[in-house]
Design a protein around this motif. Structure first.
Motif, PDB file in Angstrom:
ATOM      1  N   ALA A 198     -66.414 -53.209  86.339  1.00 33.81           N
ATOM      2  CA  ALA A 198     -67.285 -54.278  85.839  1.00 33.81           C
ATOM      3  C   ALA A 198     -67.212 -54.371  84.320  1.00 33.81           C
ATOM      4  O   ALA A 198     -67.210 -55.473  83.750  1.00 33.81           O
ATOM      5  CB  ALA A 198     -68.725 -54.020  86.291  1.00 33.81           C
ATOM      6  N   ALA A 199     -67.137 -53.203  83.659  1.00 36.68           N
ATOM      7  CA  ALA A 199     -67.019 -53.220  82.198  1.00 36.68           C
ATOM      8  C   ALA A 199     -65.685 -53.809  81.753  1.00 36.68           C
ATOM      9  O   ALA A 199     -65.604 -54.510  80.739  1.00 36.68           O
ATOM     10  CB  ALA A 199     -67.171 -51.798  81.650  1.00 36.68           C
ATOM     11  N   ALA A 203     -65.187 -56.880  79.469  1.00 37.46           N
ATOM     12  CA  ALA A 203     -64.405 -56.798  78.233  1.00 37.46           C
ATOM     13  C   ALA A 203     -63.488 -58.004  78.065  1.00 37.46           C
ATOM     14  O   ALA A 203     -63.206 -58.428  76.942  1.00 37.46           O
ATOM     15  CB  ALA A 203     -63.585 -55.509  78.213  1.00 37.46           C
ATOM     16  N   ASP A 204     -63.009 -58.557  79.213  1.00 35.27           N
ATOM     17  CA  ASP A 204     -62.177 -59.759  79.119  1.00 35.27           C
ATOM     18  C   ASP A 204     -62.959 -60.941  78.569  1.00 35.27           C
ATOM     19  O   ASP A 204     -62.370 -61.859  77.993  1.00 35.27           O
ATOM     20  CB  ASP A 204     -61.616 -60.118  80.496  1.00 35.27           C
ATOM     21  N   GLN A 205     -64.282 -60.921  78.793  1.00 34.04           N
ATOM     22  CA  GLN A 205     -65.118 -62.024  78.329  1.00 34.04           C
ATOM     23  C   GLN A 205     -65.784 -61.738  76.983  1.00 34.04           C
ATOM     24  O   GLN A 205     -66.537 -62.577  76.483  1.00 34.04           O
ATOM     25  CB  GLN A 205     -66.213 -62.307  79.376  1.00 34.04           C
ATOM     26  N   VAL A 206     -65.507 -60.557  76.416  1.00 33.04           N
ATOM     27  CA  VAL A 206     -66.147 -60.197  75.147  1.00 33.04           C
ATOM     28  C   VAL A 206     -65.662 -61.115  74.035  1.00 33.04           C
ATOM     29  O   VAL A 206     -64.464 -61.403  73.918  1.00 33.04           O
ATOM     30  CB  VAL A 206     -65.865 -58.720  74.810  1.00 33.04           C
ATOM     31  N   LEU A 215     -70.417 -53.307  75.592  1.00 35.21           N
ATOM     32  CA  LEU A 215     -70.166 -52.922  76.976  1.00 35.21           C
ATOM     33  C   LEU A 215     -71.319 -52.071  77.472  1.00 35.21           C
ATOM     34  O   LEU A 215     -71.781 -51.164  76.778  1.00 35.21           O
ATOM     35  CB  LEU A 215     -68.855 -52.138  77.085  1.00 35.21           C
ATOM     36  N   ASN A 216     -71.758 -52.361  78.678  1.00 40.67           N
ATOM     37  CA  ASN A 216     -72.854 -51.597  79.273  1.00 40.67           C
ATOM     38  C   ASN A 216     -72.277 -50.374  79.983  1.00 40.67           C
ATOM     39  O   ASN A 216     -71.479 -50.502  80.914  1.00 40.67           O
ATOM     40  CB  ASN A 216     -73.615 -52.483  80.267  1.00 40.67           C
ATOM     41  N   PHE A 217     -72.645 -49.177  79.560  1.00 40.09           N
ATOM     42  CA  PHE A 217     -72.083 -47.949  80.131  1.00 40.09           C
ATOM     43  C   PHE A 217     -73.165 -47.080  80.772  1.00 40.09           C
ATOM     44  O   PHE A 217     -72.977 -45.869  80.943  1.00 40.09           O
ATOM     45  CB  PHE A 217     -71.342 -47.145  79.053  1.00 40.09           C
ATOM     46  N   ASP A 218     -74.282 -47.684  81.188  1.00 38.45           N
ATOM     47  CA  ASP A 218     -75.383 -46.896  81.750  1.00 38.45           C
ATOM     48  C   ASP A 218     -74.981 -46.187  83.041  1.00 38.45           C
ATOM     49  O   ASP A 218     -75.369 -45.049  83.282  1.00 38.45           O
ATOM     50  CB  ASP A 218     -76.595 -47.806  82.004  1.00 38.45           C
ATOM     51  N   GLN A 219     -74.206 -46.868  83.911  1.00 36.07           N
ATOM     52  CA  GLN A 219     -73.861 -46.304  85.218  1.00 36.07           C
ATOM     53  C   GLN A 219     -72.495 -45.627  85.236  1.00 36.07           C
ATOM     54  O   GLN A 219     -72.033 -45.219  86.298  1.00 36.07           O
ATOM     55  CB  GLN A 219     -73.871 -47.431  86.266  1.00 36.07           C
ATOM     56  N   MET A 220     -71.842 -45.511  84.100  1.00 33.51           N
ATOM     57  CA  MET A 220     -70.494 -44.951  84.061  1.00 33.51           C
ATOM     58  C   MET A 220     -70.531 -43.422  84.057  1.00 33.51           C
ATOM     59  O   MET A 220     -71.496 -42.823  83.587  1.00 33.51           O
ATOM     60  CB  MET A 220     -69.752 -45.427  82.805  1.00 33.51           C
ATOM     61  N   PRO A 221     -69.459 -42.785  84.563  1.00 30.17           N
ATOM     62  CA  PRO A 221     -69.325 -41.334  84.370  1.00 30.17           C
ATOM     63  C   PRO A 221     -69.280 -40.998  82.883  1.00 30.17           C
ATOM     64  O   PRO A 221     -68.885 -41.828  82.063  1.00 30.17           O
ATOM     65  CB  PRO A 221     -67.987 -41.011  85.069  1.00 30.17           C
ATOM     66  N   ARG A 222     -69.662 -39.774  82.555  1.00 31.08           N
ATOM     67  CA  ARG A 222     -69.813 -39.392  81.151  1.00 31.08           C
ATOM     68  C   ARG A 222     -68.517 -39.560  80.374  1.00 31.08           C
ATOM     69  O   ARG A 222     -68.516 -40.042  79.242  1.00 31.08           O
ATOM     70  CB  ARG A 222     -70.281 -37.940  81.067  1.00 31.08           C
TER      71      ARG A 222
END
Length: 438
Positions: A198-199, A203-206, A215-222
């Motif tokens: 999803a990020a 990123a393609d739309q940034v 980029l939202n990284f709340d649910q990403m692995p560390r």
């Protein structure tokens, strides 16, 4: 031809499968060596499996018992002198099946002995196997004792015994474990990479020109979140650079305009034709500096400043502001709107600059008494200049498109920032410039 790199799931699947197969082969070698050299365990397994095959042919129907030799053992027990003999008795001693004469029964337990559930005796040490043994089975409500014996195992039943043990205790459980581990790993990777995917789409739309982009990284692995945080810090540095560049261009504009304005005031005090020509040249220089500064400022535009804009209202205000100046330069300015309102998301100041540049170019690069018409439609602004004389198609009104210079560069950059299109066409009396924001 370059190939796309494999996915993380494909890499993990290949490596897990490789190490699982390697572990199975290693365990296969250990199991095979353990069973093959353990003659006692092989003999026990031989009796268990062979008696189970023979017992499969027993059928109990009420008080009657029928027996049919299973197909898997017919070659060994339906003929004499095959190296294998068998006997099946009921609990009361009734003979159900026998494949040997009275002489071979000497190797089995006597009929008057209460047989145990399992028994085994080796006739010769080592391999090939030579043994006699038996096992009790309860079928329906009756108990049966199946006895077997082999001399030298000529049909190599021992290999079937080993293979059955490998399938039952190695291949089947390891295959189930491989499927579960592989499936669980791939599912876990897929779920863990879902926010990363999803990020990547985000990123393609940034928009690099928008300081609010992140980029939202709340649910990403560390580990992956660390990369996303680094990208966000890079965006913050870009935003800081844009703000510093905006301050720099504003400072340059201020520092240059101040001495130019002072020169204009000094020239106004001089009553001489050369002073008037110098004023005209100085005014062109002021306009040139303003355009250069505006063009530089566009490179640091922040899309966060975009808002809802009504093209009809914006265009009418620009026309009203420039009308006196247009008439002072012996031109006329008209405004027509095909719609009551036309809303879009953009930067009002930049849109005003674009329209103002189009109108000013139309005035500066056309002959006197040219009519400049501004038309607004649904997401479209068109500026047309109409010369008082109708010129042939192969002639230009005044100058070339190159003479429009920096003004058109500013317009093209504003159009690019708004992801719109800018087009120019010829008419019988002049040019038509069109900004399409649809």
């Amino acid at each position: 031809m370059s190939q796309s790199p494999p996915t993380l799931g494909a890499i993990l699947a290949r490596r897990i499968t490789f190490f699982a197969i390697f572990a199975m082969l290693l365990q296969l070698a250990l199991v095979f060596s353990d069973y093959y050299w353990n003659v006692g365990e092989l003999s026990r397994l031989f009796v268990e499996q062979e008696t189970e095959r023979l017992a499969a042919g027993i059928a109990v129907e009420g008080a009657s018992v029928r027996y049919r030799l299973p197909d898997t053992v017919q070659q060994r027990y339906r003929k004499d002198e095959t190296g294998y003999v068998a006997r099946i008795r009921a609990a009361d001693g009734t003979l159900v099946f026998q494949s040997c004469d009275a002489a071979c029964e000497d190797r089995f337990l006597p009929k008057d002995v209460n047989p145990p559930d399992f028994w085994l005796r080796s006739l010769a040490p080592g391999k090939p196997l030579s043994l006699v043994g038996g096992q009790a089975f309860v079928i329906g409500t009756q108990r049966f004792l199946v006895d077997i014996a082999t001399i030298g195992d000529p049909a190599d039943v021992m290999s079937d015994v080993l293979w059955n043990e490998i399938i039952g205790h190695l291949i089947v459980p390891m295959s189930i474990l491989l499927v579960l581990v592989l499936g669980g790993t791939l599912l876990s990777v897929r779920q863990a990479l879902r926010p990363v995917r999803a990020a990547a789409d985000a990123a393609d739309q940034v928009d690099p020109m928008d300081s609010r982009s992140h980029l939202n990284f709340d649910q990403m692995p560390r580990e992956v979140a660390h990369l996303a945080a680094a990208v966000n810090r890079a965006f913050e540095r870009v935003g800081a650079l844009m703000r510093s560049q905006k301050v720099l261009t504003s400072g340059i504009a201020h520092e240059i305009r101040t001495p130019l304005a002072a020169l204009q005031l000094e020239l106004a005090q001089i009553d001489h034709p050369r002073a008037r020509r110098a004023e005209a040249d100085l005014e062109d220089l002021v306009n040139f500096v303003a355009q250069i500064t505006a063009l530089a400022r566009l490179e640091s535009v922040d899309h966060g400043m975009f808002e809802e804009v009504d093209l009809v209202e914006l265009s009418s205000s620009v026309v009203a502001q420039l009308t006196p100046w247009v008439y002072e330069n012996n031109h006329s300015l008209g405004f027509f709107s095909q719609v009551e309102s036309s809303m879009l998301r953009g930067a009002p100041s930049l849109l005003r600059d674009a329209l103002r540049n189009l109108i000013e170019n139309a005035v500066r690069h056309t002959v006197d008494r040219t009519a400049v018409i501004v038309r607004v439609g649904n997401g479209i602004i068109a500026v047309e200049d109409r010369s008082p004389e109708i010129l042939p198609r192969n002639e230009t009104v005044s100058g070339s498109s190159d003479s429009l210079g920096i003004g058109l560069k500013i317009i093209e950059r504003i159009v690019e920032i708004h992801q719109a299109t800018f087009s120019k066409s010829r008419s019988n009396s002049g040019h038509i410039f069109e900004l399409d924001f649809r």
